[in-house]
Design a protein around this motif. Structure first.
Motif, PDB file in Angstrom:
ATOM      1  N   SER A  54       0.820  -1.213   0.000  1.00  0.00           N
ATOM      2  CA  SER A  54       0.000   0.000   0.000  1.00  0.00           C
ATOM      3  C   SER A  54       0.851   1.259   0.000  1.00  0.00           C
ATOM      4  O   SER A  54       1.867   1.343   0.693  1.00  0.00           O
ATOM      5  CB  SER A  54      -0.905   0.028   1.233  1.00  0.00           C
ATOM      6  OG  SER A  54      -1.644   1.235   1.292  1.00  0.00           O
ATOM      7  N   LEU A  55       0.388   2.244  -0.750  1.00  0.00           N
ATOM      8  CA  LEU A  55       0.969   3.580  -0.664  1.00  0.00           C
ATOM      9  C   LEU A  55       0.705   4.189   0.708  1.00  0.00           C
ATOM     10  O   LEU A  55      -0.299   3.901   1.349  1.00  0.00           O
ATOM     11  CB  LEU A  55       0.346   4.500  -1.711  1.00  0.00           C
ATOM     12  CG  LEU A  55       0.737   4.308  -3.171  1.00  0.00           C
ATOM     13  CD1 LEU A  55      -0.247   5.047  -4.064  1.00  0.00           C
ATOM     14  CD2 LEU A  55       2.162   4.792  -3.419  1.00  0.00           C
ATOM     15  N   ALA A  56       1.607   5.050   1.133  1.00  0.00           N
ATOM     16  CA  ALA A  56       1.389   5.943   2.268  1.00  0.00           C
ATOM     17  C   ALA A  56       0.879   7.280   1.723  1.00  0.00           C
ATOM     18  O   ALA A  56       0.955   7.535   0.513  1.00  0.00           O
ATOM     19  CB  ALA A  56       2.686   6.148   3.043  1.00  0.00           C
ATOM     20  N   PRO A  57       0.349   8.143   2.565  1.00  0.00           N
ATOM     21  CA  PRO A  57      -0.093   9.457   2.080  1.00  0.00           C
ATOM     22  C   PRO A  57       1.077  10.279   1.542  1.00  0.00           C
ATOM     23  O   PRO A  57       2.199  10.208   2.067  1.00  0.00           O
ATOM     24  CB  PRO A  57      -0.692  10.114   3.332  1.00  0.00           C
ATOM     25  CG  PRO A  57      -0.929   9.012   4.300  1.00  0.00           C
ATOM     26  CD  PRO A  57       0.094   7.966   4.015  1.00  0.00           C
ATOM     27  N   LEU A  58       0.826  11.059   0.515  1.00  0.00           N
ATOM     28  CA  LEU A  58       1.861  11.930  -0.042  1.00  0.00           C
ATOM     29  C   LEU A  58       2.391  12.895   1.007  1.00  0.00           C
ATOM     30  O   LEU A  58       3.564  13.266   1.003  1.00  0.00           O
ATOM     31  CB  LEU A  58       1.295  12.713  -1.235  1.00  0.00           C
ATOM     32  CG  LEU A  58       2.230  13.718  -1.907  1.00  0.00           C
ATOM     33  CD1 LEU A  58       3.444  13.023  -2.516  1.00  0.00           C
ATOM     34  CD2 LEU A  58       1.478  14.512  -2.971  1.00  0.00           C
ATOM     35  N   GLN A  59       1.524  13.302   1.927  1.00  0.00           N
ATOM     36  CA  GLN A  59       1.893  14.277   2.948  1.00  0.00           C
ATOM     37  C   GLN A  59       2.576  13.637   4.159  1.00  0.00           C
ATOM     38  O   GLN A  59       2.769  14.288   5.185  1.00  0.00           O
ATOM     39  CB  GLN A  59       0.641  15.038   3.406  1.00  0.00           C
ATOM     40  CG  GLN A  59      -0.053  15.836   2.305  1.00  0.00           C
ATOM     41  CD  GLN A  59      -0.901  14.958   1.378  1.00  0.00           C
ATOM     42  OE1 GLN A  59      -1.248  13.834   1.714  1.00  0.00           O
ATOM     43  NE2 GLN A  59      -1.212  15.476   0.200  1.00  0.00           N
ATOM     44  N   ALA A  60       2.953  12.365   4.058  1.00  0.00           N
ATOM     45  CA  ALA A  60       3.560  11.635   5.173  1.00  0.00           C
ATOM     46  C   ALA A  60       4.832  12.325   5.652  1.00  0.00           C
ATOM     47  O   ALA A  60       5.796  12.480   4.888  1.00  0.00           O
ATOM     48  CB  ALA A  60       3.868  10.202   4.762  1.00  0.00           C
ATOM     49  N   ASP A  61       4.828  12.754   6.904  1.00  0.00           N
ATOM     50  CA  ASP A  61       5.961  13.480   7.468  1.00  0.00           C
ATOM     51  C   ASP A  61       7.188  12.583   7.565  1.00  0.00           C
ATOM     52  O   ASP A  61       7.130  11.478   8.117  1.00  0.00           O
ATOM     53  CB  ASP A  61       5.589  13.993   8.860  1.00  0.00           C
ATOM     54  CG  ASP A  61       6.667  14.878   9.448  1.00  0.00           C
ATOM     55  OD1 ASP A  61       7.246  15.695   8.703  1.00  0.00           O
ATOM     56  OD2 ASP A  61       6.947  14.737  10.656  1.00  0.00           O
ATOM     57  N   GLY A  62       8.299  13.047   6.990  1.00  0.00           N
ATOM     58  CA  GLY A  62       9.553  12.320   7.086  1.00  0.00           C
ATOM     59  C   GLY A  62       9.755  11.241   6.039  1.00  0.00           C
ATOM     60  O   GLY A  62      10.791  10.574   6.036  1.00  0.00           O
ATOM     61  N   LEU A  63       8.799  11.058   5.125  1.00  0.00           N
ATOM     62  CA  LEU A  63       8.912  10.033   4.085  1.00  0.00           C
ATOM     63  C   LEU A  63       9.275  10.677   2.758  1.00  0.00           C
ATOM     64  O   LEU A  63       8.593  11.593   2.292  1.00  0.00           O
ATOM     65  CB  LEU A  63       7.585   9.278   3.947  1.00  0.00           C
ATOM     66  CG  LEU A  63       7.493   8.260   2.797  1.00  0.00           C
ATOM     67  CD1 LEU A  63       8.485   7.125   2.983  1.00  0.00           C
ATOM     68  CD2 LEU A  63       6.062   7.711   2.688  1.00  0.00           C
ATOM     69  N   ASP A  64      10.346  10.199   2.131  1.00  0.00           N
ATOM     70  CA  ASP A  64      10.698  10.624   0.773  1.00  0.00           C
ATOM     71  C   ASP A  64       9.837   9.796  -0.174  1.00  0.00           C
ATOM     72  O   ASP A  64      10.209   8.705  -0.590  1.00  0.00           O
ATOM     73  CB  ASP A  64      12.189  10.387   0.518  1.00  0.00           C
ATOM     74  CG  ASP A  64      12.653  11.001  -0.794  1.00  0.00           C
ATOM     75  OD1 ASP A  64      11.797  11.353  -1.633  1.00  0.00           O
ATOM     76  OD2 ASP A  64      13.880  11.108  -0.996  1.00  0.00           O
ATOM     77  N   TRP A  65       8.673  10.296  -0.491  1.00  0.00           N
ATOM     78  CA  TRP A  65       7.571   9.521  -1.072  1.00  0.00           C
ATOM     79  C   TRP A  65       7.943   8.869  -2.398  1.00  0.00           C
ATOM     80  O   TRP A  65       7.567   7.734  -2.666  1.00  0.00           O
ATOM     81  CB  TRP A  65       6.375  10.441  -1.250  1.00  0.00           C
ATOM     82  CG  TRP A  65       5.037   9.777  -1.268  1.00  0.00           C
ATOM     83  CD1 TRP A  65       4.362   9.242  -0.211  1.00  0.00           C
ATOM     84  CD2 TRP A  65       4.188   9.596  -2.405  1.00  0.00           C
ATOM     85  NE1 TRP A  65       3.140   8.742  -0.616  1.00  0.00           N
ATOM     86  CE2 TRP A  65       3.010   8.958  -1.955  1.00  0.00           C
ATOM     87  CE3 TRP A  65       4.294   9.932  -3.757  1.00  0.00           C
ATOM     88  CZ2 TRP A  65       1.957   8.628  -2.802  1.00  0.00           C
ATOM     89  CZ3 TRP A  65       3.246   9.609  -4.610  1.00  0.00           C
ATOM     90  CH2 TRP A  65       2.095   8.962  -4.126  1.00  0.00           C
ATOM     91  N   PHE A  66       8.674   9.562  -3.261  1.00  0.00           N
ATOM     92  CA  PHE A  66       8.976   9.046  -4.590  1.00  0.00           C
ATOM     93  C   PHE A  66      10.263   8.230  -4.633  1.00  0.00           C
ATOM     94  O   PHE A  66      10.531   7.559  -5.637  1.00  0.00           O
ATOM     95  CB  PHE A  66       9.092  10.204  -5.595  1.00  0.00           C
ATOM     96  CG  PHE A  66       7.781  10.857  -5.923  1.00  0.00           C
ATOM     97  CD1 PHE A  66       6.903  10.290  -6.835  1.00  0.00           C
ATOM     98  CD2 PHE A  66       7.405  12.048  -5.308  1.00  0.00           C
ATOM     99  CE1 PHE A  66       5.697  10.894  -7.146  1.00  0.00           C
ATOM    100  CE2 PHE A  66       6.204  12.656  -5.614  1.00  0.00           C
ATOM    101  CZ  PHE A  66       5.342  12.083  -6.540  1.00  0.00           C
ATOM    102  N   ASP A  67      11.053   8.267  -3.600  1.00  0.00           N
ATOM    103  CA  ASP A  67      12.346   7.596  -3.612  1.00  0.00           C
ATOM    104  C   ASP A  67      12.192   6.099  -3.835  1.00  0.00           C
ATOM    105  O   ASP A  67      11.484   5.421  -3.101  1.00  0.00           O
ATOM    106  CB  ASP A  67      13.078   7.836  -2.290  1.00  0.00           C
ATOM    107  CG  ASP A  67      14.489   7.269  -2.308  1.00  0.00           C
ATOM    108  OD1 ASP A  67      15.185   7.432  -3.331  1.00  0.00           O
ATOM    109  OD2 ASP A  67      14.881   6.640  -1.304  1.00  0.00           O
ATOM    110  N   GLY A  68      12.828   5.591  -4.873  1.00  0.00           N
ATOM    111  CA  GLY A  68      12.796   4.170  -5.167  1.00  0.00           C
ATOM    112  C   GLY A  68      11.694   3.731  -6.105  1.00  0.00           C
ATOM    113  O   GLY A  68      11.621   2.557  -6.476  1.00  0.00           O
ATOM    114  N   MET A  69      10.802   4.656  -6.525  1.00  0.00           N
ATOM    115  CA  MET A  69       9.727   4.293  -7.452  1.00  0.00           C
ATOM    116  C   MET A  69      10.272   4.157  -8.874  1.00  0.00           C
ATOM    117  O   MET A  69      11.073   4.981  -9.330  1.00  0.00           O
ATOM    118  CB  MET A  69       8.627   5.352  -7.466  1.00  0.00           C
ATOM    119  CG  MET A  69       7.694   5.311  -6.293  1.00  0.00           C
ATOM    120  SD  MET A  69       6.276   6.434  -6.556  1.00  0.00           S
ATOM    121  CE  MET A  69       5.473   6.303  -4.956  1.00  0.00           C
ATOM    122  N   ALA A  70       9.826   3.130  -9.571  1.00  0.00           N
ATOM    123  CA  ALA A  70      10.175   2.977 -10.978  1.00  0.00           C
ATOM    124  C   ALA A  70       9.708   4.197 -11.762  1.00  0.00           C
ATOM    125  O   ALA A  70       8.654   4.762 -11.487  1.00  0.00           O
ATOM    126  CB  ALA A  70       9.527   1.714 -11.543  1.00  0.00           C
TER     127      ALA A  70
END
Length: 283
Positions: free
Chosen positions: A128-144
């Motif tokens: 599952s995805l986490a929210p885009l606004q997730a504090d402290g998460l580099d959301w796109f890092d590692g995505m194809a």
């Protein structure tokens, strides 16, 4: 297995619902509501049906708006799924049930867990995805492909629709175990994705637009048990998303499957059904 049926909602839309209820999983059996990935039709996939039947579980699924015969709903949010599920449950006479979602279905399953605590007994989310606004998460890092489709969605509907006109699947999205799964156990998933894609892109575009907007709920508000299952080699939803979700969901645990990618992690679905039953206090 019962034929699909269309449920009429208060706003005039319909949801196409699929129900495994039969002699092996009667209507009063422990029930799991499946939230499909993006894009899929919402039809019940063979490995899920087999796993549910072996456990005497009633398995339900439905097509989100614009998928698999369900009416579209432009501007829907992730949280909108909970409002649809309430009506689905009411019409089918379900008081309590578990929810389960994979990939794009994960956030929608979490919406039901957060917003319907009186109905949802336990939740399982795979990749599952986490929210885009997730504090402290580099959301796109590692995505194809660096998450190009989701980046386009951040700009707005027009940009996301324009991106879809030339979008091509990045073969690096999947690892060897994913391709083996699609050639074997999860072949029905690949077929279903093809059917959903052939029917149009509106559901997929609406999903992506919803994912990058605020979800209108917080996973920290979920009071019932949640299981996250995550492939350690997932290039569609990187493992950091599962770690963040685990850290921010009060009653959660994480099954990390180090060698799995985005599709192979679905092999955890059968044992996740066992987990849902064990962690549903009402059953």
């Amino acid at each position: 297995m019962a034929s699909p049926r269309d449920l009429l909602l208060f706003d005039g839309r319909t949801l196409r619902v699929h129900d495994s209820a039969d002699a092996h999983s009667p209507a009063d059996a422990f029930t799991v509501l499946w939230h499909h990935g993006s894009p899929q039709t919402g039809a019940l996939l063979e490995p899920l049906v087999v796993a549910a039947a072996a456990r005497g579980i009633r398995l339900l699924a439905y097509g989100r708006p614009s998928y698999g015969g369900s009416t579209g709903q432009r501007g829907r949010s992730v949280a909108s799924a909970a409002a649809d599920v309430v009506q689905l449950a009411d019409q089918l006479g379900l008081d309590r049930f578990a929810v389960m979602g994979a990939s794009g279905g994960g956030p929608h399953a979490l919406a039901c867990a957060a917003l319907l605590p009186e109905r949802v007994s336990a939740t399982a989310c795979l990749a599952s995805l986490a929210p885009l606004q997730a504090d402290g998460l580099d959301w796109f890092d590692g995505m194809a492909s660096d998450g190009e489709s989701l980046r386009a969605a951040m700009v707005g509907r027009a940009a996301r629709e324009e991106y879809e006109l030339t979008a091509e699947f990045d073969p690096e999205s999947f690892v060897d175990r994913d391709y083996a799964a699609l050639a074997g156990t999860w072949a029905s998933l690949g077929i279903d994705v093809g059917l959903a894609s052939a029917a149009g892109t509106e559901g997929l575009v609406d999903d992506d637009l919803a994912f990058v907007q605020p979800w209108s709920f917080s996973v920290s508000d979920i009071v019932t048990p949640v299981l996250y299952a995550q492939g350690g080699r997932d290039r569609v939803v990187p493992p950091a998303h599962a770690t963040w979700l685990l850290q921010n969901t009060p009653e959660a645990e994480l099954w990390l499957r180090p060698r799995d990618g985005h599709i192979a992690v679905l092999d955890a679905c059968a044992v996740a059904m066992d987990w849902l039953r064990e962690h549903s206090a009402d059953f």
